[in-house]
Design an enzyme around this catalytic site. Structure first.
Site, mmCIF file in Angstrom:
data_model
loop_
_atom_site.group_PDB
_atom_site.id
_atom_site.type_symbol
_atom_site.label_atom_id
_atom_site.label_comp_id
_atom_site.label_asym_id
_atom_site.label_seq_id
_atom_site.Cartn_x
_atom_site.Cartn_y
_atom_site.Cartn_z
ATOM 1 N N ASP A 46 7.259 -44.089 16.435
ATOM 2 C CA ASP A 46 8.433 -44.333 15.573
ATOM 3 C C ASP A 46 8.216 -45.566 14.702
ATOM 4 O O ASP A 46 8.527 -45.572 13.514
ATOM 5 C CB ASP A 46 9.728 -44.446 16.404
ATOM 6 C CG ASP A 46 9.595 -45.350 17.616
ATOM 7 O OD1 ASP A 46 8.444 -45.673 17.989
ATOM 8 O OD2 ASP A 46 10.620 -45.734 18.192
ATOM 9 N N ASP A 82 1.179 -34.425 13.008
ATOM 10 C CA ASP A 82 1.757 -33.460 12.077
ATOM 11 C C ASP A 82 2.763 -34.169 11.171
ATOM 12 O O ASP A 82 2.727 -34.065 9.939
ATOM 13 C CB ASP A 82 2.454 -32.366 12.918
ATOM 14 C CG ASP A 82 2.800 -31.143 12.104
ATOM 15 O OD1 ASP A 82 2.541 -31.149 10.888
ATOM 16 O OD2 ASP A 82 3.347 -30.190 12.680
#
Ligand code: NAD
Length: 372
Positions: A229, A253
């Site tokens: 994050d 991804d």
């Protein structure tokens, strides 16, 4: 100029804009053969919707075998809305998934590089992205997309539960980390390993394995760790702090798509997917643009061929060790952008809009100039 033995290249243009942008690469290959004395042993075949129409399946075993036999595979893109009605076991997109799995291509390399001429195309401020050149190494055959148990089950009260499982083993982590460390040695020598070790055991193992491998074999490379994050935030705040980022399938991804938009357009970005070298040193490798088949613009002759061309430049560098030719193509692309030519996806005020083939012509013209 020395003649080299012909390298075996499998070309799979696929669907939509795939064949349109691949045509411009084919012209560059002819140029390399005529002007640089190189020789390529090229085979072309159908994949995706084009293969479904001809053979009733998205990729034939025969094509997988050709891919195994080739020194490298150059892939276009697959996906065609005419096949939206077929089940997941027949989708055109299966062609690329099957190739990645059958060739055990576990490391996806996505460079995100900002060309000076396109610094205004990014949604971020020019000062933040100018000179950006990072490489994201994503693990592609493991993690939550493949882990078991998985599925959707019906609970006793009639409601449902969807399940996917994040799984990584020591060897899966080590082999992808090794690719990242090796790449960093050829770049500015820094790797940032990304996971969520604060909340996931698989992330904890990821961090341990990368740290151990680094201590054993790659002490000359700088290693840092970052939570996924925070990495997403840092990529937008100060992307130039990174050189090579290595991460698992799911985070890779998302982060690689994020990084790609720092550069402005999908039509500019190449990628490579590599496997492990065999006992003869042969490295299974597939190169493709990160964009899809773009059905919304297919057949109009306006697609940007640069991502496909830069994928071929990566192929020359990583699979054929033709660094000079890779550099030549990258310089030609950069000079054409400096001259103000743009396909529709990267157009801005004061620049000249050109078609796919005119962009190809300009790059060939620039190759001629650089060669002199
Ligand atoms: P896409 O990348 O094909 O297109 C997204 C947008 O970017 C579209 O507006 C398109 O016109 C534009 N674009 C993409 N490449 C461009 C280029 N070279 N020049 C100019 N504009 C370009 O993604 P999508 O629309 O989500 O998917 C279309 C199809 O492609 C789907 O069937 C999808 O499954 C498939 N797909 C395949 C691959 C692959 O083959 N590896 C990757 C992604 C998507």
């Amino acid at each position: 100029m020395t003649a080299q033995p012909a390298k075996k290249l499998l070309v799979l243009p696929g669907d939509g804009i795939g064949p349109e942008v691949m045509r411009e690469v084919t012209r560059i290959i002819t140029w390399l053969e005529e002007k640089r004395g190189l020789s390529f042993d090229i085979t072309e075949d159908l994949v995706g919707g084009a293969s479904l129409a001809e053979y009733g399946e998205p990729i034939r075993d025969e094509v997988i075998e050709k891919a195994r036999a080739a020194d490298a595979v150059l892939f276009g893109s697959v996906g065609d809305p005419r096949w939206n009605h077929v089940g997941f076991d027949k989708r055109p997109e299966l062609a690329i998934l099957k190739l990645r799995q059958e060739l055990a291509l576990f490391a996806n390399l996505r460079p995100a590089k900002v060309f000076d001429a396109l610094v205004d195309a990014s949604t971020l401020k020019p000062d933040v992205v100018r000179g950006l050149d990072i490489m994201i190494v994503r693990e592609t055959v493991g993690g939550i997309y493949f882990g078991n148990p998985r599925g959707i089950e019906t609970l006793p009260d009639g409601s449902k539960r969807g399940i996917n499982t994040e799984v990584y083993t020591t060897s899966e982590i080590e082999r992808v980390a090794r690719v990242a460390f090796e790449l960093a040695r050829k770049r500015s020598g820094r790797v940032c390993s990304v996971e969520k070790c604060n909340v996931m055991e698989s992330g904890l193992l990821w961090k341990e394995v990368v740290t151990d491998l680094h201590a054993r074999e790659y002490k000359d490379v700088g290693l840092s760790h970052m939570l996924a994050d925070n990495c997403a935030m840092q990529l937008v705040r100060n992307p130039r702090q990174f050189d090579v980022i290595v991460t698992g399938n799911l985070f890779g991804d998302i982060l690689s798509d994020l990084a790609s938009m720092l550069t402005g357009s999908l039509g500019m970005l190449p990628s490579a997917t590599l496997g492990a070298a065999d006992s003869h040193g042969k490295l299974p490798a597939l190169y493709e643009p990160i964009h899809g088949s773009a059905p919304d613009i297919a057949g109009q002759g306006i697609a940007n061929p640069i991502a496909q061309i830069l994928s071929f430049a990566m192929l020359l560098r990583y699979s054929f060790n033709m660094q000079d030719e890779g550099q030549l193509i990258e310089d030609a692309v950069s000079n054409v952008l400096e001259s103000g030519l743009r396909t529709a996806d990267i157009i801005s005020d004061g620049k000249t809009r050109v078609s796919t083939s005119v962009m190809g012509d300009a790059i060939l013209g620039e190759l001629d100039k650089l060669q002199k």
